[in-house]
Design an enzyme around this catalytic site. Structure first.
Site, PDB file in Angstrom:
ATOM      1  N   HIS A 150       0.848  -1.190   0.000  1.00  0.00           N
ATOM      2  CA  HIS A 150       0.000   0.000   0.000  1.00  0.00           C
ATOM      3  C   HIS A 150       0.885   1.242   0.000  1.00  0.00           C
ATOM      4  O   HIS A 150       1.874   1.308   0.743  1.00  0.00           O
ATOM      5  CB  HIS A 150      -0.913   0.022   1.231  1.00  0.00           C
ATOM      6  CG  HIS A 150      -2.004  -0.999   1.191  1.00  0.00           C
ATOM      7  ND1 HIS A 150      -3.050  -0.944   0.292  1.00  0.00           N
ATOM      8  CD2 HIS A 150      -2.214  -2.124   1.934  1.00  0.00           C
ATOM      9  CE1 HIS A 150      -3.851  -1.979   0.487  1.00  0.00           C
ATOM     10  NE2 HIS A 150      -3.372  -2.710   1.478  1.00  0.00           N
ATOM     11  N   CYS A 192      -0.677   1.969  -5.225  1.00  0.00           N
ATOM     12  CA  CYS A 192      -1.384   3.177  -5.644  1.00  0.00           C
ATOM     13  C   CYS A 192      -0.364   4.305  -5.870  1.00  0.00           C
ATOM     14  O   CYS A 192       0.591   4.446  -5.096  1.00  0.00           O
ATOM     15  CB  CYS A 192      -2.402   3.588  -4.590  1.00  0.00           C
ATOM     16  SG  CYS A 192      -3.734   2.391  -4.339  1.00  0.00           S
TER      17      CYS A 192
END
Length: 411
Positions: A150, A192
């Site tokens: 992440h 991301c």
């Protein structure tokens, strides 16, 4: 005397040429891989599958476990919620177990920290660390570095309680460059806003790619309802799917890999950065159309830093970057008894679901020749370019002897 001086100049030129050719031929002699899953917890199962999928691929293509550093922040295979204990799968239906019995995890659980990751890259590890936890690269090493987890704009989370920044990695790479710890680096990140992680790089010899542009998420691919979570990320899934076409002797280039990106399938816009990389990514076509196909909406041509430099690289006649320059074992060159170079390529085979140990080479039954005296072989074994140079020394001495006799007779 002029002829003697000319002979000495010719000898010096040939010696310098042999030195430069010896250096050029030794630029890339070994490949390494650093594979990092930085996420904990069961619901991040897919990140572990991402890293293990890359592990299977680089191992299948010839990088041995001794040259792979695998960092897994969690052990989904042994999680109590795993209905298939001891296994990790990356596709619904569970056709291929990525964990199996031949996985060597070098950093596990709470060993996967930002500090350990940066120390691994720069070689600043305590003396007590075993060899399996060290990146023992040199100036002839190509390194594939893969990160998954992440993240956000210029950071990647480790263990959900600390972060490594784009500046941290850029500075670590520069320390590696200054210390002669790599020849080339291929950096890949799936998170991301992944492309922001290579935006601060400034050291030469680095090629980078990521799964998503700044402000964009990177998405999971599909779920397995028996496992209960997503089993792989979309970008990594399609990269691994393409890599199944690659074998150990493949001539596919990095351009072929990058132009395989399909935005509607991936769900995000991958990026490429090649301005720090010396060699062309591949042929002019189709790489000059990168980012302009179906679904590409970022600046009308994808995100590719260094696009304008590719034509100039090809104009210099530099060798194209092959996928196996980073993902596979290095081709070995042996010399037979007659002095002719024999090129030995790795055998091409279809990887079975479970990795099999290589068959040991047959035992040779002939008697070895008697060892040569150390004083006459050790210097040439260490400096092979001196072998041709010795001939020129003898030739130069012969010229000196002949011309000194001619001059003495004339006087």
């Amino acid at each position: 005397m002029r002829l003697l001086s000319l002979s000495f100049s010719l000898f010096t030129f040939i010696l310098l040429l042999s030195l430069s050719q010896s250096h050029a031929s030794s630029q890339h002699t070994n490949n390494w891989a650093v594979l990092v899953c930085s996420s904990r917890y069961w619901f991040n199962y897919r990140h572990m599958a991402n890293a293990l999928g890359m592990y299977r691929t680089v191992k299948r293509l010839g990088i041995p476990d001794s040259n792979i550093i695998l960092m897994l922040a969690d052990d989904a295979a042994c999680n109590e919620r795993n209905s298939f204990a001891g296994s990790v799968y990356a596709n619904p239906g569970r056709h291929l177990d990525l964990f199996g019995e031949n996985i060597e995890v070098d950093y596990r659980g709470y060993e996967v920290t930002v500090e350990n990751f940066l120390r691994l890259l720069t070689g600043r590890l305590p003396p007590s660390f075993p060899r399996s936890k060290r990146l023992l690269t040199d100036s002839s090493s190509n390194i594939f570095i893969y990160l998954t987890g992440h993240g956000g704009n210029e950071f990647l989370k480790f263990q959900d309680n600390e972060e490594v920044s784009a500046h941290d990695i850029a500075d670590a790479f520069h320390q590696m460059y200054e210390g002669g710890r790599y020849n080339e680096i291929f950096f890949m990140v799936d998170t991301c806003q992944a492309n922001s992680m290579y935006s601060k790089f400034y050291s030469p010899g680095i090629l980078a790619t990521g799964s998503s542009v700044v402000g964009e998420n990177s998405y999971s691919h599909e779920n397995d309802y028996d496992i209960g979570v997503a089993v792989i990320d979309s970008y990594t899934h399609y990269v691994l799917e393409y890599m199944e076409k690659v074998n150990k002797t493949s001539r596919l280039t990095m351009a072929d890999l990058f132009t395989s990106y399909d935005v509607p399938k991936i769900g995000s816009h991958p990026g490429v950065r090649s301005d720090l990389f010396d060699r062309p990514l591949g042929p002019e076509h189709p790489m000059n159309e990168y980012g302009r196909g179906r679904g590409w909406t970022v600046e009308g041509g994808g995100e590719w830093v260094g696009r304008e430099m590719e034509a100039e690289k090809r104009g210099r006649g530099l060798r194209e970057a092959l996928i196996t320059d980073f993902f596979g074992g290095v081709v070995e060159v042996d010399v037979d008894g007659e002095g002719e170079s024999v090129l030995q390529l790795f055998e091409d085979f279809e990887c079975p679901p479970v990795f099999k140990e290589p068959t040991p080479p047959p035992i040779k039954t002939y008697s070895p020749p008697p060892p040569a005296p150390v004083s006459s072989t050790s210097l040439f074994d260490e400096y092979p370019f001196l072998r041709p140079s010795l001939a020129f020394v003898i030739l130069g001495a012969l010229f000196a002897f002949v011309f000194s006799g001619v001059i003495s007779r004339r006087s």
